[in-house]
Write an enzyme that holds these catalytic residues in place. Structure first.
Site, mmCIF file in Angstrom:
data_model
loop_
_atom_site.group_PDB
_atom_site.id
_atom_site.type_symbol
_atom_site.label_atom_id
_atom_site.label_comp_id
_atom_site.label_asym_id
_atom_site.label_seq_id
_atom_site.Cartn_x
_atom_site.Cartn_y
_atom_site.Cartn_z
ATOM 1 N N GLU A 184 0.873 -1.174 0.000
ATOM 2 C CA GLU A 184 0.000 0.000 0.000
ATOM 3 C C GLU A 184 0.912 1.227 0.000
ATOM 4 O O GLU A 184 2.057 1.138 0.460
ATOM 5 C CB GLU A 184 -0.875 0.015 1.268
ATOM 6 C CG GLU A 184 -1.829 -1.158 1.323
ATOM 7 C CD GLU A 184 -2.669 -1.206 2.596
ATOM 8 O OE1 GLU A 184 -3.013 -0.143 3.137
ATOM 9 O OE2 GLU A 184 -2.968 -2.319 3.045
ATOM 10 N N SER A 188 -3.703 1.394 5.485
ATOM 11 C CA SER A 188 -5.085 1.681 5.849
ATOM 12 C C SER A 188 -5.348 1.707 7.344
ATOM 13 O O SER A 188 -6.276 2.365 7.790
ATOM 14 C CB SER A 188 -6.009 0.655 5.190
ATOM 15 O OG SER A 188 -5.704 -0.647 5.654
ATOM 16 N N ASP A 213 -0.760 0.010 -4.031
ATOM 17 C CA ASP A 213 -2.187 0.238 -3.799
ATOM 18 C C ASP A 213 -2.368 1.637 -3.202
ATOM 19 O O ASP A 213 -1.962 1.895 -2.068
ATOM 20 C CB ASP A 213 -2.703 -0.854 -2.839
ATOM 21 C CG ASP A 213 -4.188 -0.694 -2.537
ATOM 22 O OD1 ASP A 213 -4.766 0.370 -2.843
ATOM 23 O OD2 ASP A 213 -4.776 -1.641 -1.972
ATOM 24 N N HIS A 216 -5.884 4.703 -0.175
ATOM 25 C CA HIS A 216 -6.082 5.788 0.791
ATOM 26 C C HIS A 216 -5.300 7.051 0.423
ATOM 27 O O HIS A 216 -5.252 7.990 1.215
ATOM 28 C CB HIS A 216 -5.688 5.317 2.199
ATOM 29 C CG HIS A 216 -6.588 4.230 2.691
ATOM 30 N ND1 HIS A 216 -7.748 4.472 3.389
ATOM 31 C CD2 HIS A 216 -6.531 2.878 2.528
ATOM 32 C CE1 HIS A 216 -8.354 3.323 3.660
ATOM 33 N NE2 HIS A 216 -7.625 2.340 3.149
HETATM 34 C C1 PLP Z 1 -5.614 -0.592 1.083
HETATM 35 C C2 PLP Z 1 -6.945 -1.003 0.563
HETATM 36 N N1 PLP Z 1 -7.013 -1.598 -0.632
HETATM 37 C C3 PLP Z 1 -8.190 -1.980 -1.155
HETATM 38 C C4 PLP Z 1 -9.373 -1.768 -0.477
HETATM 39 C C5 PLP Z 1 -10.650 -2.245 -1.069
HETATM 40 O O1 PLP Z 1 -11.330 -1.200 -1.694
HETATM 41 P P1 PLP Z 1 -12.902 -1.316 -1.947
HETATM 42 O O2 PLP Z 1 -13.566 -0.936 -0.677
HETATM 43 O O3 PLP Z 1 -13.152 -0.376 -3.065
HETATM 44 O O4 PLP Z 1 -13.179 -2.728 -2.324
HETATM 45 C C6 PLP Z 1 -9.348 -1.117 0.746
HETATM 46 C C7 PLP Z 1 -10.625 -0.823 1.445
HETATM 47 O O5 PLP Z 1 -10.903 -1.095 2.529
HETATM 48 C C8 PLP Z 1 -8.111 -0.755 1.303
HETATM 49 O O6 PLP Z 1 -8.045 -0.175 2.501
#
Ligand code: PLP
Length: 393
Positions: A184, A188, A213, A216
């Site tokens: 990420e 998150s 990713d 956030h």
């Molecule tokens: C780092 C991360 N990636 C992916 C997702 C998934 O995203 P979505 O809620 O659009 O499925 C989240 C959501 O909680 C997340 O925090």
């Protein structure tokens, strides 16, 4: 007459009930709270107005009338559902426009929409990695990344959170047909930012694919809301960027932005893209308007930054250890799940909603309250929180 419930089904049902009871005993059972009035900075729940510090509506756009109108207009033009995958006939000019706009935001040649951020992680990792490959994954990566790694069939090496030495050691000792580093950008549950420049360097020196990713970070970081790579002025080319529409972009859906070759490959090979009904026009229309606001109203990001600094500083003054958070996600790690639930209850009595985050969402022993800020909060809202949170024992 035979009983309507067979012994086999009742035994598996009682196993489920036992497991639920065990979760309850360990303070790990989860429940749904249903606000009656949408997703603004206050939520009406069970007859009480609660300050909302638990959603991902970072820029406060989920209820913005311009975004809602964009959603309605798109539904009027193209219907409530597209009723097919993109590769059959479930595409609209709005889907194409959103992909162009997301690619531009991320400085990439192309983008591809998925039905959620979760699906985007699953879709990218399972398409790019397979048995014989190795994925190097940060220990605190989101469940959707973990599931993508598992489903890909590749071997997964988990490196300690943001620990570049450990990552390099694993890269040096795990040759493979293809190597993928996945992280990420903004984590998150902690709000800290991955060491992006070093990840890029390591990926280049070990000829690894870098998948980042930006769930956030999109809309929240960078001068125009481009994300964390832009905040650190890093060249995005060659990187596979994942994102979601469901947080700052006030909609639902996910996306990947990457080189034209990667996008073309995913379109042909990524099962969650191929075998999934395309996003409804309403979600696409909302995200398009949100993107306009993201670039035109930088003051929302400035306000979010001011609020998060105020909250983090307040916790530090109260005696909590300095958080590694650099964003609008501000965790207060309490350790035990019941301690996190107790603080959730105390906050709620004071009219503040911030939910306890417990294992398996976070590692064992690190249950927490995670305060997620919204740009439409005020400094007074933050002070209300600080007045309720007790000093650490
Ligand atoms: C780092 C991360 N990636 C992916 C997702 C998934 O995203 P979505 O809620 O659009 O499925 C989240 C959501 O909680 C997340 O925090």
């Amino acid at each position: 007459m035979a009983s309507t419930e067979s012994p086999v089904s009742s035994s598996w049902l009682s196993e489920l009930q036992e497991e639920l009871a065990a979760l309850q005993r360990r303070s790990l059972r989860r429940t749904i709270l249903t606000p009656r009035d949408g997703q603004g900075e206050t939520l009406r729940i069970d007859g009480h107005d609660l300050l909302n510090l638990t959603s991902n509506n970072y820029l406060g756009l989920a209820g913005d009338s311009r975004v809602v109108d964009g959603s309605i207009e798109a539904a009027r033009l193209y219907g409530a559902s597209v009723s097919a995958s993109r590769l059959l006939c479930g595409s609209t000019p709005l889907h194409e426009e959103l992909e162009r706009r997301l690619a531009a935001l991320k400085g990439q040649e192309g983008a591809l929409l998925y039905s959620s951020g979760y699906m985007a992680n699953l879709g990218v990792l399972t398409a790019l990695a397979r048995s014989g490959d190795v994925i190097f994954s940060d220990a605190l990566n989101h469940a959707s990344i973990i599931d993508g790694c598992r489903l890909s069939g590749a071997s997964t090496k988990v490196y300690k959170h943001c620990d570049l030495e450990h990552l390099e050691e694993l890269l040096a000792t795990n040759p493979a047909r293809r190597r993928i580093i996945v992280s990420e950008t903004v984590f998150s549950m902690d709000g800290d930012i991955a060491p992006l420049a070093s990840l890029v360097e390591l990926a280049n020196s070990y000829d690894a694919v870098l998948v980042l990713d930006e769930a956030h970070a999109t809309g929240v970081l960078g001068p125009g809301g481009e994300g964390a790579l832009a905040r650190f002025q890093l060249d995005p080319s060659g990187i596979v960027v994942i994102g979601t529409l469901s947080k700052a972009l006030a909609s639902a859906g996910g996306f990947v932005a990457a080189s034209a070759t990667v996008i073309e490959y995913l379109l042909n090979r990524s099962r969650p893209f191929i075998f999934n009904t395309a996003l409804p026009p309403s979600s696409v229309g909302a995200a398009l308007v949100a993107l306009d606001i993201v670039s035109r109203e930088p003051e929302r990001r400035a306000q979010l930054e001011m609020l998060s600094v105020r909250l983090r500083d307040g916790f530090a003054v109260a005696g909590y250890p300095l958080s590694t958070s650099e964003t609008a996600i501000v965790p207060l790690v309490l350790g035990a799940a019941d301690a996190a639930l107790a603080l959730e209850g105390k906050l709620r009595e004071a009219g503040i909603l911030s939910r306890a985050i417990r294992p398996p969402t976070v590692p064992e022993g690190t249950a927490r309250i995670r305060f997620n800020l919204i740009a439409t909060h005020t400094a007074e809202d933050i002070d209300r929180v600080l007045a309720v949170v007790p000093s650490p024992a």
